[in-house]
Design a protein around this motif. Sequence first.
Motif, PDB file in Angstrom:
ATOM      1  N   GLU A  35      14.692   9.132   9.728  1.00 40.55           N
ATOM      2  CA  GLU A  35      15.270   9.605   8.466  1.00 40.55           C
ATOM      3  C   GLU A  35      16.256   8.582   7.890  1.00 40.55           C
ATOM      4  OE1 GLU A  35      16.905  13.440   9.198  1.00 40.55           O
ATOM      5  OE2 GLU A  35      14.952  14.320   9.648  1.00 40.55           O
ATOM      6  N   THR A  36      16.949   7.863   8.790  1.00 40.66           N
ATOM      7  CA  THR A  36      17.881   6.855   8.299  1.00 40.66           C
ATOM      8  C   THR A  36      17.130   5.677   7.684  1.00 40.66           C
ATOM      9  OG1 THR A  36      19.387   7.494  10.055  1.00 40.66           O
ATOM     10  CG2 THR A  36      19.865   5.436   8.936  1.00 40.66           C
ATOM     11  N   VAL A  37      16.102   5.180   8.394  1.00 44.42           N
ATOM     12  CA  VAL A  37      15.369   4.018   7.894  1.00 44.42           C
ATOM     13  C   VAL A  37      14.622   4.353   6.608  1.00 44.42           C
ATOM     14  CG1 VAL A  37      13.525   2.376   8.388  1.00 44.42           C
ATOM     15  CG2 VAL A  37      15.104   3.024  10.191  1.00 44.42           C
ATOM     16  N   PHE A  38      13.964   5.526   6.585  1.00 41.08           N
ATOM     17  CA  PHE A  38      13.133   5.864   5.427  1.00 41.08           C
ATOM     18  C   PHE A  38      13.876   6.709   4.395  1.00 41.08           C
ATOM     19  CE2 PHE A  38      10.011   4.889   8.713  1.00 41.08           C
ATOM     20  CZ  PHE A  38       9.209   3.988   8.029  1.00 41.08           C
ATOM     21  N   ASN A  39      15.172   6.923   4.635  1.00 38.74           N
ATOM     22  CA  ASN A  39      15.992   7.627   3.663  1.00 38.74           C
ATOM     23  C   ASN A  39      15.462   9.032   3.339  1.00 38.74           C
ATOM     24  OD1 ASN A  39      18.290   7.661   2.238  1.00 38.74           O
ATOM     25  ND2 ASN A  39      17.536   6.468   0.496  1.00 38.74           N
ATOM     26  N   TRP A  40      15.211   9.810   4.388  1.00 47.32           N
ATOM     27  CA  TRP A  40      14.788  11.197   4.215  1.00 47.32           C
ATOM     28  C   TRP A  40      15.996  12.105   4.355  1.00 47.32           C
ATOM     29  CZ3 TRP A  40       9.556  13.655   5.310  1.00 47.32           C
ATOM     30  CH2 TRP A  40       8.531  12.823   4.811  1.00 47.32           C
ATOM     31  N   ALA A  93       2.369  12.853   0.541  1.00 46.19           N
ATOM     32  CA  ALA A  93       1.628  12.463   1.741  1.00 46.19           C
ATOM     33  C   ALA A  93       1.749  10.959   1.966  1.00 46.19           C
ATOM     34  CB  ALA A  93       0.166  12.866   1.617  1.00 46.19           C
ATOM     35  N   ARG A  94       1.640  10.178   0.880  1.00 42.19           N
ATOM     36  CA  ARG A  94       1.784   8.729   1.003  1.00 42.19           C
ATOM     37  C   ARG A  94       3.169   8.349   1.545  1.00 42.19           C
ATOM     38  NH1 ARG A  94       0.304   4.473  -2.137  1.00 42.19           N
ATOM     39  NH2 ARG A  94       2.228   4.643  -3.295  1.00 42.19           N
ATOM     40  N   HIS A  95       4.187   9.083   1.093  1.00 43.07           N
ATOM     41  CA  HIS A  95       5.542   8.801   1.571  1.00 43.07           C
ATOM     42  C   HIS A  95       5.727   9.182   3.036  1.00 43.07           C
ATOM     43  CE1 HIS A  95       6.610   8.299  -2.682  1.00 43.07           C
ATOM     44  NE2 HIS A  95       7.684   7.685  -2.249  1.00 43.07           N
ATOM     45  N   ALA A  96       4.901  10.119   3.505  1.00 45.48           N
ATOM     46  CA  ALA A  96       5.108  10.634   4.864  1.00 45.48           C
ATOM     47  C   ALA A  96       4.385   9.814   5.925  1.00 45.48           C
ATOM     48  CB  ALA A  96       4.662  12.087   4.935  1.00 45.48           C
ATOM     49  N   ILE A  97       3.427   8.963   5.513  1.00 45.36           N
ATOM     50  CA  ILE A  97       2.580   8.292   6.510  1.00 45.36           C
ATOM     51  C   ILE A  97       3.398   7.446   7.500  1.00 45.36           C
ATOM     52  CG2 ILE A  97       0.772   6.549   6.843  1.00 45.36           C
ATOM     53  CD1 ILE A  97      -0.524   7.559   4.279  1.00 45.36           C
ATOM     54  N   LEU A  98       4.200   6.512   6.982  1.00 48.44           N
ATOM     55  CA  LEU A  98       4.932   5.621   7.893  1.00 48.44           C
ATOM     56  C   LEU A  98       5.975   6.369   8.739  1.00 48.44           C
ATOM     57  CD1 LEU A  98       5.363   2.298   5.852  1.00 48.44           C
ATOM     58  CD2 LEU A  98       3.645   2.910   7.558  1.00 48.44           C
ATOM     59  N   PRO A  99       6.803   7.255   8.134  1.00 46.24           N
ATOM     60  CA  PRO A  99       7.752   8.008   8.966  1.00 46.24           C
ATOM     61  C   PRO A  99       7.059   8.774  10.087  1.00 46.24           C
ATOM     62  CG  PRO A  99       8.274   8.315   6.654  1.00 46.24           C
ATOM     63  CD  PRO A  99       7.017   7.522   6.701  1.00 46.24           C
ATOM     64  N   LEU A 100       5.914   9.406   9.764  1.00 45.52           N
ATOM     65  CA  LEU A 100       5.204  10.171  10.784  1.00 45.52           C
ATOM     66  C   LEU A 100       4.687   9.273  11.894  1.00 45.52           C
ATOM     67  CD1 LEU A 100       3.082  12.887   8.983  1.00 45.52           C
ATOM     68  CD2 LEU A 100       4.890  13.170  10.656  1.00 45.52           C
ATOM     69  N   LEU A 101       4.116   8.134  11.510  1.00 46.46           N
ATOM     70  CA  LEU A 101       3.589   7.216  12.518  1.00 46.46           C
ATOM     71  C   LEU A 101       4.701   6.773  13.464  1.00 46.46           C
ATOM     72  CD1 LEU A 101       1.061   4.782  10.807  1.00 46.46           C
ATOM     73  CD2 LEU A 101       0.666   6.373  12.690  1.00 46.46           C
ATOM     74  N   VAL A 102       5.853   6.398  12.899  1.00 41.00           N
ATOM     75  CA  VAL A 102       6.959   5.926  13.740  1.00 41.00           C
ATOM     76  C   VAL A 102       7.436   7.048  14.661  1.00 41.00           C
ATOM     77  CG1 VAL A 102       9.330   5.082  13.752  1.00 41.00           C
ATOM     78  CG2 VAL A 102       7.715   4.214  12.068  1.00 41.00           C
ATOM     79  N   LEU A 103       7.588   8.240  14.094  1.00 40.34           N
ATOM     80  CA  LEU A 103       8.131   9.349  14.874  1.00 40.34           C
ATOM     81  C   LEU A 103       7.151   9.804  15.952  1.00 40.34           C
ATOM     82  CD1 LEU A 103      10.630  10.997  15.103  1.00 40.34           C
ATOM     83  CD2 LEU A 103       9.758  12.579  13.405  1.00 40.34           C
ATOM     84  N   ALA A 104       5.846   9.726  15.657  1.00 44.92           N
ATOM     85  CA  ALA A 104       4.854  10.228  16.605  1.00 44.92           C
ATOM     86  C   ALA A 104       4.501   9.215  17.682  1.00 44.92           C
ATOM     87  CB  ALA A 104       3.593  10.649  15.865  1.00 44.92           C
ATOM     88  N   ARG A 159      19.531  12.213   9.257  1.00 44.88           N
ATOM     89  CA  ARG A 159      20.331  11.303   8.444  1.00 44.88           C
ATOM     90  C   ARG A 159      21.741  11.858   8.269  1.00 44.88           C
ATOM     91  NH1 ARG A 159      18.981  10.005   2.258  1.00 44.88           N
ATOM     92  NH2 ARG A 159      20.136  11.942   2.106  1.00 44.88           N
ATOM     93  N   LEU A 160      21.798  13.198   8.176  1.00 48.25           N
ATOM     94  CA  LEU A 160      23.096  13.845   7.976  1.00 48.25           C
ATOM     95  C   LEU A 160      24.022  13.640   9.176  1.00 48.25           C
ATOM     96  CD1 LEU A 160      24.168  15.407   5.604  1.00 48.25           C
ATOM     97  CD2 LEU A 160      23.445  17.535   6.691  1.00 48.25           C
ATOM     98  N   VAL A 161      23.448  13.619  10.381  1.00 45.38           N
ATOM     99  CA  VAL A 161      24.304  13.437  11.557  1.00 45.38           C
ATOM    100  C   VAL A 161      24.886  12.025  11.546  1.00 45.38           C
ATOM    101  CG1 VAL A 161      22.621  12.674  13.308  1.00 45.38           C
ATOM    102  CG2 VAL A 161      24.552  14.004  13.988  1.00 45.38           C
ATOM    103  N   TRP A 164       0.812  -1.213   0.000  1.00 44.46           N
ATOM    104  CA  TRP A 164       0.000   0.000   0.000  1.00 44.46           C
ATOM    105  C   TRP A 164       0.847   1.264   0.000  1.00 44.46           C
ATOM    106  CZ3 TRP A 164      -4.045  -1.496   4.339  1.00 44.46           C
ATOM    107  CH2 TRP A 164      -4.875  -2.502   3.834  1.00 44.46           C
ATOM    108  N   LEU A 165       1.962   1.223   0.698  1.00 48.60           N
ATOM    109  CA  LEU A 165       2.747   2.445   0.899  1.00 48.60           C
ATOM    110  C   LEU A 165       4.189   2.242   0.447  1.00 48.60           C
ATOM    111  CD1 LEU A 165       1.398   3.328   4.455  1.00 48.60           C
ATOM    112  CD2 LEU A 165       0.921   4.581   2.358  1.00 48.60           C
ATOM    113  N   PRO A 166       4.856   3.317   0.036  1.00 46.88           N
ATOM    114  CA  PRO A 166       6.254   3.201  -0.390  1.00 46.88           C
ATOM    115  C   PRO A 166       7.155   2.808   0.776  1.00 46.88           C
ATOM    116  CG  PRO A 166       5.575   5.498  -0.271  1.00 46.88           C
ATOM    117  CD  PRO A 166       4.348   4.689  -0.071  1.00 46.88           C
TER     118      PRO A 166
END
Lengths: 268, 322
Positions: free
Chosen positions: B265-270, B185-196, B275-277, B162-164
């Motif tokens: 950011e590391t897992v989802f390659n953002w 928005a589709r790309h942001a769903i999983l990163p947001l869920l994990v972070l929140a 990721r930079l750190v 369903w999601l990238p």
Amino acid sequence: MRLPSKLLVGLVVVGLLVAFATIGDALMPWDASVRNPAARDTAPSVEHWLGTDRLGFDVLALVLRALRTSIAVGLVTSALVTVIGASVGLLAGYVGGRVDALIMRIADLVLAFPGLVLALAAVALLGPSMRNVVIVMTLLLWPMTARLIRSRVLSVRTWPFVDAARALGAGSWRIVLRHVFPQVAGTAVTAATLTTAAAILIEANLSFLGLSDPTLPSLGKLLASAQSQRILATRWWLWIPPGVALVSLILGLYLVGEGLRDRLVRRL
Amino acid sequence: MLRVLIRRGLQALPVALGITFLTFLLAYVSPGDPLLAYAPIDARSDADLARARSERGLDDPWFVQYGRWLQRVLQGDLGVSLVTQRPVVAEVAGAIRVTVGLSLAALLLSTVLGIGLGMVAALNRDGWLDHAIAVATFTTIGVPGFFLALLLVSVFSVQLGWLPTSGTRSAVPDAGGLWMLLDQARHAILPLLVLASDSAASLARYTRDHVVEVMEEAYVRTASAKGLSYQARNWRHAFPNALLPIVTVLGLRVPNVLAGSVIVETVFNWPGIGRLVVSSAIDKDIPVLLAVTLAFAIVTMLANLITDLTYAAIDPRVTHPS
């Protein structure tokens, strides 16, 4: 029916994991240092209960070794943090005034910054040995313990028996060690449990990101190597077991911590 | 209000300085010579290296180097990345935007989820819903972000499709504006869920306990006693007072969310500073690492400042001390 207490559930979970990590070797057919060249990248079987990785290492044995690292790192860090944090907390709470203000300001400073960022930078720059990881985690985690102990000391300090001891001529050292410390020991034990969990979590994060001791096996490393579609889609045994081991260990420690707090701290 | 702003601003300054100072000191005592690692192979004669060191001022004592670095930072010059050879300012500026956007969205999501779940639990005190929420939030706090990320990616991206799995957008050259927006928005769903998730769970636990406490206050009982409806009692008397300390808790979550952004950011390659750190730490790209820790310090500082100001705005006792 009464539900089993948090403390009991936590102790059972942590106890089982620690027992597995320490004596599991003897019960299992495979050792993490021995490869089985005949079974590379295999699914769980009678011989390899959780399958093998690409090189032919037994996954269960790898998880066991990694758990050992986690538990050892957690315990060593927690011991250091508790000794430092409790001493600093006792000092700040009992002496008060400028010393207290300075110590708490430093603690706030450490707590206000995303610790993982500092840990990454420090471990990368100092070299990723387990000693450095433990030192960095100790520097990041002491403020939590110090704060908890300090706030407890602030209230204990005003209790009548402290005044009584002083009236009887007891010195500051004696008051702190014989009268105040026993009252905050419960808080220290609770904090030590939660610190163990926090240290295990930070170490897992660091090793997941590729910045921890390259010579030691770790749960984070096992999970990091699962970051491919192929493994996530078809080889659950490579990443679910280390993840579940990590989550159970942390939740178990949280349960023990909360259970201890309810018993040792609230009652006072 | 202005007084609060100025005082807090001045208090925050030493934090940013302290963080960069610490990183600088660590970089200085760090074993290994970054110059040696990145110098071209044929330029590695001792004389060349010595000249390169003195040209870059690397022979000076560390405090002189730190002073010089600070002076250049104030002029907007963060140096050049050892890896990409691009100006650090360019590398970090875009990355800050990504991380701030992601973290703000995650904080917002965790606030809505956390306060909502906490209130539902408090209003169903000791009911099955309360217990279910308690178990769910407790478990969530114990699950490390990277494991949660792998679980979600495995289920929603790999198994269900369903999601990238990663990235911030699909590589489609010319698509309509609305399509692009939906795609992002589709790309942001999983990163947001994990972070929140982590913050949502802590906030829910805190909100629940606190609302339960406030419900037992005398003024809430008075409100009920004088015949106010259940709704009026909750929304006009109980919740506004329960909200106050929740703002502080929300502010305390900021460092956790920023630390979480490193993992997410590391897992989802953002392409954010999280990721930079990691990449600059692994590459020992010290100019970038210094700039990124500074960026984290500034973002944390601003977030704390905003929390304090929000608190001052909603609690009259702060701006008008009796």
